[in-house]
Design an enzyme around this catalytic site. Structure first.
Site, mmCIF file in Angstrom:
data_model
loop_
_atom_site.group_PDB
_atom_site.id
_atom_site.type_symbol
_atom_site.label_atom_id
_atom_site.label_comp_id
_atom_site.label_asym_id
_atom_site.label_seq_id
_atom_site.Cartn_x
_atom_site.Cartn_y
_atom_site.Cartn_z
ATOM 1 N N GLY A 102 60.052 8.340 18.135
ATOM 2 C CA GLY A 102 59.403 6.531 17.670
ATOM 3 C C GLY A 102 60.283 6.066 17.378
ATOM 4 N N GLY A 154 54.999 8.869 22.082
ATOM 5 C CA GLY A 154 55.957 10.076 21.808
ATOM 6 C C GLY A 154 55.622 10.543 20.462
ATOM 7 N N CYS A 157 47.301 12.708 21.255
ATOM 8 C CA CYS A 157 47.217 11.647 19.550
ATOM 9 C C CYS A 157 46.182 11.588 19.467
ATOM 10 C CB CYS A 157 48.008 10.506 20.383
ATOM 11 S SG CYS A 157 49.432 10.831 21.387
ATOM 12 N N GLU A 200 53.445 4.055 20.390
ATOM 13 C CA GLU A 200 52.011 4.707 20.189
ATOM 14 C C GLU A 200 52.758 6.091 19.457
ATOM 15 O OE1 GLU A 200 49.953 3.718 19.691
ATOM 16 O OE2 GLU A 200 50.020 1.765 21.331
ATOM 17 N N LYS A 212 61.657 7.284 32.670
ATOM 18 C CA LYS A 212 61.706 8.584 32.052
ATOM 19 C C LYS A 212 60.372 8.972 32.133
ATOM 20 C CE LYS A 212 63.259 10.614 28.796
ATOM 21 N NZ LYS A 212 62.563 12.941 29.443
HETATM 22 C C1 UN1 Z 1 46.690 10.579 23.900
HETATM 23 O O1 UN1 Z 1 45.930 11.285 23.057
HETATM 24 O O2 UN1 Z 1 47.690 10.353 24.150
HETATM 25 O O3 UN1 Z 1 41.241 8.138 24.975
HETATM 26 C C2 UN1 Z 1 46.227 9.381 24.908
HETATM 27 C C3 UN1 Z 1 41.052 9.361 25.084
HETATM 28 C C4 UN1 Z 1 42.634 9.436 26.227
HETATM 29 C C5 UN1 Z 1 43.639 9.379 26.146
HETATM 30 C C6 UN1 Z 1 44.710 10.112 24.961
HETATM 31 N N1 UN1 Z 1 41.871 8.593 26.729
HETATM 32 O O4 UN1 Z 1 41.427 10.929 24.724
#
Ligand code: UN1
Length: 497
Positions: free
Chosen positions: A235, A230, A286, A252, A177
């Site tokens: 989560g 997310g 993230c 994650e 999804k």
């Molecule tokens: C994310 O921020 O959800 O290390 C992933 C990084 C990327 C992946 C980020 N290769 O910033």
């Protein structure tokens, strides 16, 4: 304007409408007048059909030799390479980040595809000596079954690739999804896999909302693995549902990633790194650098230099190669950024640059916000503790390495962190003591490579890792096999003692 393309769910190798016939529009966040596509607004019935198809396909796919599965992934990787530019453009239109970054996002999927393709010839298990004579034993990876994958909008192709490809190489089948803001990139990735020869039903796509698609997917008793990227809020809900159903759950989630800058750091390098880490992807990673923890001796000069650079960043439509920062993904994300700017000001932090939403001219049709920096931020302010997922950097002043590490660790997340210093002792201390899944030395908090484990501590996840060979643990189960070729009954723990 031309009619936007319609995308159907992919179930059992066929593209089909949602059971209800309902659809939703996806628009360009840099210019909401542009409709990227019409997608299926699915519900539980579509999820049911997709899981059934995945379950049927699993009976066949799990028995295909892993090196053959790998060959299909190699072909898919080559197709991704050929289509990289087109897919990057599609992604900039649906997600907003600038072309050089969407090319990077597709590249990350290519890297993952080659990496997992090679894994088809490894999937190493172990042999171990037996306690008894004439007995052989080994442990091997087994696929788990149907995997439910729920993916975010900020890395619309890379993150789906982190989940789909390891799932497939081990012999699982998947129902994905995609985020409703960025389904097109998942269709593009999956198209390469289909064109490379992935059999019907091995990958299924169901688009729609979290409540009508995501929830029935993770609750489905035939879905054995859930991989979710997310928010922490969703989560933890996923974790509860997974626990009730005894499923493998990989989560994650957020980050509040610190960059420590010591008084001996190369400030030119720091400025480049902090601007890239904080405002790359409009801060919507993230891993984004959202706290800069700077030594008092250099914080003044550094703040000025960062403000100067942030002020000059070119903001706009990412399809323009000269643009450095695109829009937020949608209205709600933009409002979150605005809210945190207000919170920062009311908490007494000093706004040094930015802080405003852009509404004039062409900006009026997108979700654009200025890159924003707060200085004099105190460690327990909300802007220093909560994930904003936008272009907002908080600068915190400290007096020592010990204090810097203490502040860095004092948040509910633990994804990525960085230290800038020329002192090797300080660097090694930070590498050891920063309680995050990823640590950078003299580089910003973003930019992980797919063949190392990716994930974090505390509120960032539940202990699993994506990337690296470690991701295979999410999508496989260990089976221990004992073969006794002695021709007699050998009772373990009894006959040998
Ligand atoms: C994310 O921020 O959800 O290390 C992933 C990084 C990327 C992946 C980020 N290769 O910033």
């Amino acid at each position: 304007m031309s009619t936007p393309p319609v995308y159907q769910n992919l179930i059992g190798g066929k593209f089909v409408d949602s059971a209800s016939g309902r659809t939703f529009e996806n628009r360009n966040p840099a210019d909401t007048r542009e409709i990227i596509g019409i997608f299926q607004d699915s519900d539980e019935r579509d999820v049911q059909a997709a899981v059934e198809a995945a379950k049927r396909a699993y009976r066949y796919w799990r028995l295909v030799p892993a090196p053959k599965r790998g060959e299909i992934l190699f072909k898919a990787a080559q197709l991704l390479v050929e289509r990289k530019e087109q897919y990057a453009r599609d992604m900039t239109r649906e997600m907003g980040k600038v072309l050089k970054e969407t090319r990077g996002d597709v590249q990350e999927a290519i890297d993952m595809c080659f990496f997992m393709a090679g894994e088809g010839r490894r999937l190493y298990g172990q042999t171990t000596p037996s306690e008894m004579p004439n007995k052989f034993q080994m442990s091997v990876r087994q696929p788990v079954g149907v995997c439910g994958l729920i993916t975010p909008w900020n890395f619309p192709m890379a993150i789906p690739s982190w989940k789909i490809l390891p799932a497939l190489i081990v012999g699982n089948t998947v129902v994905i999804k995609p985020a409703s803001d960025t389904p097109l990139s998942v269709y593009n990735l999956v198209q390469c896999l289909l064109d490379a020869g992935i059999p019907d039903g091995v990958i299924n796509i169901v688009t729609g909302s979290g409540s009508r698609v995501g929830e029935p997917l993770i609750r489905h008793p035939d879905v054995q693995v859930i991989s979710f990227t997310g928010s922490t809020e969703i989560g933890s809900k996923v974790a509860r549902v997974g626990a009730e159903g005894m499923k493998h759950v990989s989560l994650e989630m957020g980050g509040k990633n610190p960059m420590i800058v010591m008084d001996d750091a190369n400030l030119d390098l720091v400025v480049d790194g902090a601007i890239w880490g904080a405002f790359g992807t409009t801060g919507q990673r993230c891993t984004a650098t959202s706290r800069l923890i700077a030594h008092r001796a250099i914080v003044g000069e550094l703040t000025e230099r960062l403000a100067d650079r942030a002020e000059r960043l070119k903001i706009g439509n990412g399809l323009d190669e000269t643009v450095e920062m695109g829009p937020s993904i949608n209205q709600s994300q933009l409002e979150t950024v605005q809210r945190y700017v207000e919170i920062g000001a009311s908490e007494g932090a000093r706004l040094v640059v930015g802080g405003r939403t852009l509404r004039d001219g062409d900006y009026a049709y997108g979700f654009f916000h200025q890159p924003t920096i707060f200085a004099d931020v105190q460690r327990h302010m909300r802007i220093a503790q909560e994930e904003i997922f936008g272009p907002v950097l908080s600068i915190i002043t400290v007096d020592s390495l010990e204090e810097a590490i203490d502040v860095a660790n004092d948040v509910p997340y633990g994804l990525s962190s960085a230290i800038y210093t020329r002192d090797v002792n300080a660097a090694f201390r930070a590498m050891r003591d920063l309680y995050t899944g990823i640590v950078y030395v003299n580089a910003p908090t973003i930019g992980a490579e797919i063949h190392l484990p990716f994930g974090g501590t505390k509120g960032t996840g539940n202990g699993h890792r994506e990337g690296g060979i470690q991701v295979l643990d999410v999508f496989s189960e260990w089976k221990s096999i004992y073969v006794d070729f002695s021709g007699t009954l050998q009772r373990a723990q009894i006959d040998n003692y």
